[in-house]
Design a protein around this motif. Structure first.
Motif, mmCIF file in Angstrom:
data_model
loop_
_atom_site.group_PDB
_atom_site.id
_atom_site.type_symbol
_atom_site.label_atom_id
_atom_site.label_comp_id
_atom_site.label_asym_id
_atom_site.label_seq_id
_atom_site.Cartn_x
_atom_site.Cartn_y
_atom_site.Cartn_z
ATOM 1 N N ARG A 124 0.802 -1.222 0.000
ATOM 2 C CA ARG A 124 0.000 0.000 0.000
ATOM 3 C C ARG A 124 0.836 1.275 0.000
ATOM 4 O O ARG A 124 0.445 2.273 -0.583
ATOM 5 N N PHE A 125 1.996 1.243 0.662
ATOM 6 C CA PHE A 125 2.782 2.466 0.821
ATOM 7 C C PHE A 125 4.051 2.476 -0.025
ATOM 8 O O PHE A 125 4.836 3.409 0.060
ATOM 9 N N GLY A 126 4.266 1.430 -0.816
ATOM 10 C CA GLY A 126 5.453 1.385 -1.666
ATOM 11 C C GLY A 126 6.715 1.087 -0.876
ATOM 12 O O GLY A 126 6.686 0.363 0.120
ATOM 13 N N LEU A 127 7.828 1.666 -1.289
ATOM 14 C CA LEU A 127 9.103 1.446 -0.613
ATOM 15 C C LEU A 127 9.141 2.243 0.691
ATOM 16 O O LEU A 127 8.922 3.461 0.688
ATOM 17 N N ASP A 176 17.199 -10.276 6.495
ATOM 18 C CA ASP A 176 16.641 -11.366 5.684
ATOM 19 C C ASP A 176 15.306 -11.850 6.251
ATOM 20 O O ASP A 176 14.345 -12.071 5.505
ATOM 21 N N THR A 177 15.239 -12.013 7.555
ATOM 22 C CA THR A 177 14.017 -12.523 8.198
ATOM 23 C C THR A 177 12.863 -11.547 8.047
ATOM 24 O O THR A 177 11.731 -11.946 7.755
ATOM 25 N N ILE A 178 13.134 -10.263 8.227
ATOM 26 C CA ILE A 178 12.093 -9.245 8.090
ATOM 27 C C ILE A 178 11.562 -9.213 6.663
ATOM 28 O O ILE A 178 10.358 -9.113 6.421
ATOM 29 N N GLY A 179 12.480 -9.305 5.692
ATOM 30 C CA GLY A 179 12.055 -9.279 4.295
ATOM 31 C C GLY A 179 11.190 -10.471 3.938
ATOM 32 O O GLY A 179 10.203 -10.357 3.193
ATOM 33 N N GLU A 180 11.547 -11.650 4.455
ATOM 34 C CA GLU A 180 10.788 -12.856 4.142
ATOM 35 C C GLU A 180 9.470 -12.922 4.897
ATOM 36 O O GLU A 180 8.549 -13.645 4.489
ATOM 37 N N ALA A 181 9.325 -12.185 5.994
ATOM 38 C CA ALA A 181 8.069 -12.202 6.753
ATOM 39 C C ALA A 181 6.921 -11.616 5.937
ATOM 40 O O ALA A 181 5.779 -12.077 6.026
ATOM 41 N N ASN A 182 7.214 -10.583 5.113
ATOM 42 C CA ASN A 182 6.231 -10.006 4.185
ATOM 43 C C ASN A 182 4.954 -9.570 4.921
ATOM 44 O O ASN A 182 3.840 -9.834 4.469
ATOM 45 N N LEU A 183 5.115 -8.910 6.065
ATOM 46 C CA LEU A 183 3.972 -8.412 6.819
ATOM 47 C C LEU A 183 3.616 -6.997 6.370
ATOM 48 O O LEU A 183 4.475 -6.276 5.846
ATOM 49 N N PRO A 184 2.346 -6.579 6.544
ATOM 50 C CA PRO A 184 2.034 -5.158 6.358
ATOM 51 C C PRO A 184 2.907 -4.327 7.289
ATOM 52 O O PRO A 184 3.189 -4.725 8.419
ATOM 53 N N ILE A 185 3.313 -3.168 6.818
ATOM 54 C CA ILE A 185 4.329 -2.390 7.517
ATOM 55 C C ILE A 185 3.928 -2.063 8.948
ATOM 56 O O ILE A 185 4.762 -2.062 9.856
ATOM 57 N N GLU A 186 2.613 -1.833 9.212
ATOM 58 C CA GLU A 186 2.206 -1.450 10.558
ATOM 59 C C GLU A 186 2.204 -2.618 11.528
ATOM 60 O O GLU A 186 2.069 -2.423 12.742
ATOM 61 N N LEU A 187 2.358 -3.864 11.035
ATOM 62 C CA LEU A 187 2.291 -5.029 11.914
ATOM 63 C C LEU A 187 3.653 -5.467 12.455
ATOM 64 O O LEU A 187 3.715 -6.328 13.330
ATOM 65 N N TYR A 188 4.739 -4.914 11.943
ATOM 66 C CA TYR A 188 6.057 -5.321 12.436
ATOM 67 C C TYR A 188 6.225 -4.960 13.913
ATOM 68 O O TYR A 188 6.706 -5.762 14.718
ATOM 69 N N ALA A 189 5.815 -3.733 14.274
ATOM 70 C CA ALA A 189 5.953 -3.307 15.667
ATOM 71 C C ALA A 189 5.022 -4.092 16.589
ATOM 72 O O ALA A 189 5.300 -4.232 17.775
ATOM 73 N N ALA A 190 3.915 -4.632 16.039
ATOM 74 C CA ALA A 190 2.952 -5.357 16.864
ATOM 75 C C ALA A 190 3.287 -6.837 17.001
ATOM 76 O O ALA A 190 2.635 -7.545 17.759
ATOM 77 N N ASN A 191 4.290 -7.307 16.279
ATOM 78 C CA ASN A 191 4.633 -8.734 16.298
ATOM 79 C C ASN A 191 6.100 -8.963 16.654
ATOM 80 O O ASN A 191 6.744 -9.881 16.131
ATOM 81 N N THR A 192 6.643 -8.122 17.540
ATOM 82 C CA THR A 192 8.061 -8.246 17.887
ATOM 83 C C THR A 192 8.372 -9.568 18.583
ATOM 84 O O THR A 192 9.456 -10.121 18.414
ATOM 85 N N SER A 193 7.432 -10.083 19.366
ATOM 86 C CA SER A 193 7.676 -11.338 20.078
ATOM 87 C C SER A 193 7.830 -12.500 19.089
ATOM 88 O O SER A 193 8.774 -13.287 19.184
ATOM 89 N N GLU A 194 6.902 -12.598 18.125
ATOM 90 C CA GLU A 194 6.983 -13.673 17.138
ATOM 91 C C GLU A 194 8.216 -13.524 16.256
ATOM 92 O O GLU A 194 8.892 -14.513 15.942
ATOM 93 N N LEU A 195 8.534 -12.291 15.862
ATOM 94 C CA LEU A 195 9.720 -12.059 15.033
ATOM 95 C C LEU A 195 10.991 -12.393 15.812
ATOM 96 O O LEU A 195 11.958 -12.911 15.239
#
Length: 378
Positions: A124-127, A176-195
């Motif tokens: 949705r937000f591009g790069l 590498d792990t963040i790139g492969e997770a392919n989450l919506p950008i706003e969900l990275y901060a909400a899923n720090t435990s799983e990441l």
């Protein structure tokens, strides 16, 4: 027993060779036991405390390894060194070997962070760019491998020396792990435990390859530029609101702001207009009180207004599901907010199939840069 035998026995006890290391620091990982010419006597006492491992190195080769306890050094408990030295019948004279004491306790609260922003491609937000930081904990689980592969001949190896290597490794694998997770950008901060759990699993193998065990890994924060954060918040609010109500609300706010701007022409005009309306309303309220009838304009035969134009309703595809209906203006807002794009499928009454937005004539204005066709005869 003669007096000289007693003296000899006493001296032998007083001059027993003792090899030990007391760690008075909190950051030393490996300490080399210093001895003149690295000579160790036959029958020397090796004391290895809890949280330590003693590693013997002979001429650059890994020899024997000792766990916590008190050990009397002889050919019986130095099998590898005995083989390397070629002692067939034991040894009596001092032998040369380097002894490294390795701290095997847990090193905690080590810091890591991304040196440069990580670029991600959001649907949705591009790069977009994000940064992250956190802590980790590790300990040495293979002292021999660690001394040979990492420490080398360093006499006092600290966690500062290994941390730079570990932080570079963490940053690379985290990206590498963040790139492969392919989450919506706003969900990275909400899923720090799983990441964090995923990163720990991914990095464990590379840590083990040099004799280190990654015990804990925590992502404490994932941050993004402030302007992107504001855009995400705005998008989230719009996504939850009724677009028609939002348009009316913003229009009302704009009228209110214009009326408040008394210094401007538009504000003055708006103020006079609202004043006339209020005057009429007040007049209507006052007339009943005075008993006077308001002046009625001359009655004329009212003209029937033409029928209201039928507003075209559009349906659009979002995440593989049908959404809508939406008016032309609402569809334009959805396009501006990147909820839909030029390739989104659109359908309205009268169309036989779903068609990409970019191929629908009246919607091409969303894309910008439209050029009218040439005039006839030119």
């Amino acid at each position: 027993m003669g007096i000289f035998d007693e003296i000899k026995k006493k001296l032998s006890h007083e001059f027993i060779d003792i090899i030990e290391w007391l760690d008075y620091t909190d950051d030393t990982i490996v300490h080399r036991f210093e001895r003149y010419q690295n000579e160790i006597k036959n029958g020397a006492q090796l004391i290895v405390r809890e949280g330590q491992t003693a590693v013997f190195i002979n001429e650059g080769q890994l020899a024997d390894i000792f766990t916590p306890g008190t050990h009397t050094l002889s050919t019986q408990n130095l099998p590898i060194l005995t083989t390397l030295k070629g002692w067939k019948h034991g040894f009596n004279s001092p032998f040369k070997a380097e002894v490294y004491f390795v701290n095997t306790h847990l090193f905690t609260n080590e810091k890591w962070g991304t040196k440069n922003p990580i670029t991600l491609n959001d649907d949705r937000f591009g790069l977009v760019e994000i940064r992250a930081f956190g802590t980790y904990a590790f300990k040495i689980n293979d002292a021999g491998k660690f001394v040979v592969d990492i420490v080398g001949t360093d006499a006092n190896f600290t966690n500062f020396e290994i941390n730079e290597h570990l932080k570079s490794l963490i940053s690379t694998r985290f990206t590498d792990t963040i790139g492969e997770a392919n989450l919506p950008i706003e969900l990275y901060a909400a899923n720090t435990s799983e990441l964090s759990d995923t990163c720990l699993e991914v990095m464990q193998h590379e840590f083990n390859s040099v004799g280190i065990s990654l015990e804990k890994f925590f992502i404490e924060n994932v941050s993004m530029p402030e302007e992107l954060k504001k855009e995400i918040f705005e998008y989230s609010r719009i996504d939850k609101l009724d677009l028609d109500k939002l348009t009316k609300f913003k229009t009302a706010k704009a009228i209110e702001a214009a009326a408040a701007n008394e210094g401007g022409t538009a504000g003055a005009g708006m103020g006079m207009g609202m004043g006339f309306v209020l005057a009429q309303q007040m007049g209507g309220m006052m007339n009943p009180m005075t008993g006077q009838q308001p002046i009625q304009p001359q009655q004329t035969t009212p003209l029937a207004p033409p029928p209201m134009p039928v507003q075209v309703q559009y349906f659009y595809a979002q995440n593989g599901q049908q959404a809508g209906p939406a008016s032309f203006d609402q569809l334009k807002v959805l396009f501006a907010n990147r909820t839909i794009n030029k390739d989104s499928l659109i359908w309205k009454q009268g169309m036989s199939n779903w068609t990409a937005l970019k191929d629908i004539e009246e919607l091409k204005s969303f894309l910008g840069g439209n050029t009218p066709p040439p005039l006839p005869g030119i």
